[in-house]
Design a protein around this motif. Structure first.
Motif, PDB file in Angstrom:
ATOM      1  N   ALA A 181       0.854  -1.187   0.000  1.00 37.05           N
ATOM      2  CA  ALA A 181       0.000   0.000   0.000  1.00 37.05           C
ATOM      3  C   ALA A 181       0.887   1.233   0.000  1.00 37.05           C
ATOM      4  O   ALA A 181       1.812   1.344   0.802  1.00 37.05           O
ATOM      5  N   VAL A 182       0.597   2.164  -0.903  1.00 41.92           N
ATOM      6  CA  VAL A 182       1.444   3.346  -1.090  1.00 41.92           C
ATOM      7  C   VAL A 182       0.781   4.549  -0.431  1.00 41.92           C
ATOM      8  O   VAL A 182      -0.392   4.835  -0.678  1.00 41.92           O
ATOM      9  N   THR A 183       1.535   5.264   0.406  1.00 41.96           N
ATOM     10  CA  THR A 183       1.021   6.463   1.053  1.00 41.96           C
ATOM     11  C   THR A 183       1.616   7.742   0.474  1.00 41.96           C
ATOM     12  O   THR A 183       1.078   8.823   0.694  1.00 41.96           O
ATOM     13  N   GLU A 184       2.717   7.625  -0.254  1.00 40.16           N
ATOM     14  CA  GLU A 184       3.362   8.802  -0.834  1.00 40.16           C
ATOM     15  C   GLU A 184       4.204   8.380  -2.033  1.00 40.16           C
ATOM     16  O   GLU A 184       4.903   7.367  -1.980  1.00 40.16           O
ATOM     17  N   GLY A 185       4.138   9.144  -3.132  1.00 40.68           N
ATOM     18  CA  GLY A 185       4.970   8.848  -4.288  1.00 40.68           C
ATOM     19  C   GLY A 185       4.461   7.666  -5.092  1.00 40.68           C
ATOM     20  O   GLY A 185       3.258   7.384  -5.129  1.00 40.68           O
ATOM     21  N   THR A 186       5.370   6.933  -5.741  1.00 44.46           N
ATOM     22  CA  THR A 186       5.023   5.780  -6.559  1.00 44.46           C
ATOM     23  C   THR A 186       6.020   4.653  -6.311  1.00 44.46           C
ATOM     24  O   THR A 186       7.172   4.897  -5.956  1.00 44.46           O
ATOM     25  N   PRO A 222      -7.409   5.228  -0.428  1.00 42.13           N
ATOM     26  CA  PRO A 222      -6.524   6.028   0.429  1.00 42.13           C
ATOM     27  C   PRO A 222      -6.981   6.113   1.879  1.00 42.13           C
ATOM     28  O   PRO A 222      -6.167   6.051   2.803  1.00 42.13           O
ATOM     29  N   GLY A 223      -8.289   6.268   2.111  1.00 43.39           N
ATOM     30  CA  GLY A 223      -8.793   6.350   3.483  1.00 43.39           C
ATOM     31  C   GLY A 223      -8.567   5.061   4.251  1.00 43.39           C
ATOM     32  O   GLY A 223      -8.125   5.071   5.402  1.00 43.39           O
ATOM     33  N   ALA A 224      -8.874   3.931   3.615  1.00 41.82           N
ATOM     34  CA  ALA A 224      -8.698   2.635   4.263  1.00 41.82           C
ATOM     35  C   ALA A 224      -7.229   2.356   4.548  1.00 41.82           C
ATOM     36  O   ALA A 224      -6.884   1.762   5.575  1.00 41.82           O
ATOM     37  N   ILE A 225      -6.364   2.774   3.635  1.00 48.68           N
ATOM     38  CA  ILE A 225      -4.924   2.571   3.845  1.00 48.68           C
ATOM     39  C   ILE A 225      -4.447   3.335   5.078  1.00 48.68           C
ATOM     40  O   ILE A 225      -3.714   2.805   5.913  1.00 48.68           O
ATOM     41  N   GLU A 226      -4.857   4.586   5.211  1.00 49.44           N
ATOM     42  CA  GLU A 226      -4.448   5.382   6.375  1.00 49.44           C
ATOM     43  C   GLU A 226      -4.981   4.785   7.672  1.00 49.44           C
ATOM     44  O   GLU A 226      -4.283   4.746   8.690  1.00 49.44           O
ATOM     45  N   ARG A 227      -6.230   4.306   7.647  1.00 53.01           N
ATOM     46  CA  ARG A 227      -6.789   3.691   8.863  1.00 53.01           C
ATOM     47  C   ARG A 227      -6.026   2.426   9.217  1.00 53.01           C
ATOM     48  O   ARG A 227      -5.756   2.152  10.396  1.00 53.01           O
ATOM     49  N   GLU A 235      -2.426   2.844  17.667  1.00 50.36           N
ATOM     50  CA  GLU A 235      -3.889   2.930  17.672  1.00 50.36           C
ATOM     51  C   GLU A 235      -4.493   1.953  16.667  1.00 50.36           C
ATOM     52  O   GLU A 235      -3.809   1.476  15.755  1.00 50.36           O
ATOM     53  N   VAL A 236      -5.771   1.679  16.830  1.00 52.76           N
ATOM     54  CA  VAL A 236      -6.551   0.945  15.845  1.00 52.76           C
ATOM     55  C   VAL A 236      -7.729   1.826  15.454  1.00 52.76           C
ATOM     56  O   VAL A 236      -8.457   2.331  16.318  1.00 52.76           O
ATOM     57  N   ALA A 237      -7.881   2.061  14.159  1.00 58.60           N
ATOM     58  CA  ALA A 237      -8.956   2.912  13.642  1.00 58.60           C
ATOM     59  C   ALA A 237     -10.015   2.026  13.000  1.00 58.60           C
ATOM     60  O   ALA A 237      -9.722   1.289  12.057  1.00 58.60           O
ATOM     61  N   LEU A 238     -11.232   2.089  13.514  1.00 53.12           N
ATOM     62  CA  LEU A 238     -12.328   1.260  13.023  1.00 53.12           C
ATOM     63  C   LEU A 238     -13.351   2.122  12.299  1.00 53.12           C
ATOM     64  O   LEU A 238     -13.753   3.177  12.791  1.00 53.12           O
TER      65      LEU A 238
END
Length: 311
Positions: A181-186, A222-227, A235-238
């Motif tokens: 999973a990519v959060t920045e760049g390629t 992108p949202g699911a990747i950040e969570r 933390e755990v984000a649900l």
């Protein structure tokens, strides 16, 4: 025969850096045919071109998804790159890093990159003058890669390979396969045992590899990747996740395990942000919001629906 040589050369180039046994095998392969040296040079040059595609896309040109045949293509630019390739690859000393249950480690690397390593993970870090290699044998790590176009950053996750220069991405290697999973760049990803497509992922995209040699499933979330990466902050984000999934997350980090004594609880949906090291607080919240019986012992926290007065 020529295509077969080119394909073998590509496989050797993608496996670099090599261990002692693999280096001896490569030496034998190079000695078998005078054409092998040139094929390997072209393969290494193709990888140099991939680095250019990864770090320098323009606003007017879409990022390409090159195949291995594109990777091995000829031309003046690739020939010039090939002239700079050295076949005397350095021997490397690996740094072995493991994390135990509940341990999240932020590890600065000598090249300026940072590896944030999740609980119960195992990896080897190898930094050389021409490239940086991570061998992830188990678990998960998020890499924030320092830009260095002369030293590509490679993660070997068994059935999948990841290649980047300056970016940030996560790699998970578990029983069900590998997820990038990519959060920045390629980054570029490809199956380890395949001559198929090398896929380029951009920020917010992911690739799931399920089988050796199989093409990955590509998606954008992108949202699911950040969570999913909230563990970096403990933390755990649900977000409408099931209670069964939440319990599995907590149990990965804590000796005291959450137990669903009532199977009907497994599919209850939850929303919220919780501390991974506080399963007791999470259980107390569940007791109130879902009206559950919560029984805490030194080994476990059992969750069950309250029995009605008439039963």
């Amino acid at each position: 025969m020529h295509d077969r040589i080119e394909q073998q050369a590509a496989e050797w180039a993608l496996r670099h850096p090599l261990g002692r046994v693999e280096q001896a095998q490569l030496d034998d392969w190079l000695a078998q045919d005078a054409r092998h040296d040139g094929a390997l040079l072209r393969a290494m040059a193709g990888l140099s071109a991939i680095e250019d595609a990864l770090v320098a896309p323009t606003a007017y040109e879409p990022v390409r998804t090159p195949t291995r045949r594109w990777l091995l293509g000829g031309g003046i630019g690739l020939a010039a790159a090939a002239a700079s390739v050295v076949l005397a690859w350095p021997r490397l000393t690996a740094q072995h890093v493991t994390t135990g249950r509940g341990e999240i480690r932020r590890l600065p690397l000598a090249d300026g990159s940072v590896a944030t390593i999740n609980s119960d993970s195992d990896l080897r870090i190898m930094l050389a003058e021409d490239r940086r290699t991570i061998d992830l044998t188990r678990g998960q790590a998020w890499f924030q890669v320092a830009k260095d176009r002369t030293r590509p950053f490679i993660v070997d996750a068994g059935i999948a390979q990841v290649r980047a220069v300056g970016t940030a991405f996560s790699v998970v290697r578990g029983k069900d396969g590998v997820q990038v999973a990519v959060t920045e760049g390629t980054v570029a990803v490809w199956p380890s045992e395949s001559s198929g497509l090398m896929t380029i992922l951009e920020a917010g995209q992911f690739a799931n590899f399920k089988t050796a040699g199989g093409a990955p499933t590509i998606g954008s979330a992108p949202g699911a990747i950040e969570r999913a990466l909230a563990w970096r902050n403990g933390e755990v984000a649900l977000e409408n996740d099931s209670l069964a999934e939440a319990v599995a997350s907590f149990n990965r980090y804590n000796q005291r395990q959450l137990v669903l004594a009532d199977p009907s609880l497994a599919q209850e949906k939850l929303v919220g942000l919780f501390r991974l090291d506080k399963p007791e607080n999470f259980a107390a919240m569940l007791g109130q919001s879902l009206d559950l019986d919560v029984v805490v012992t030194p080994e476990e926290i059992r969750l069950a629906r309250k029995k009605s007065a008439g039963r």
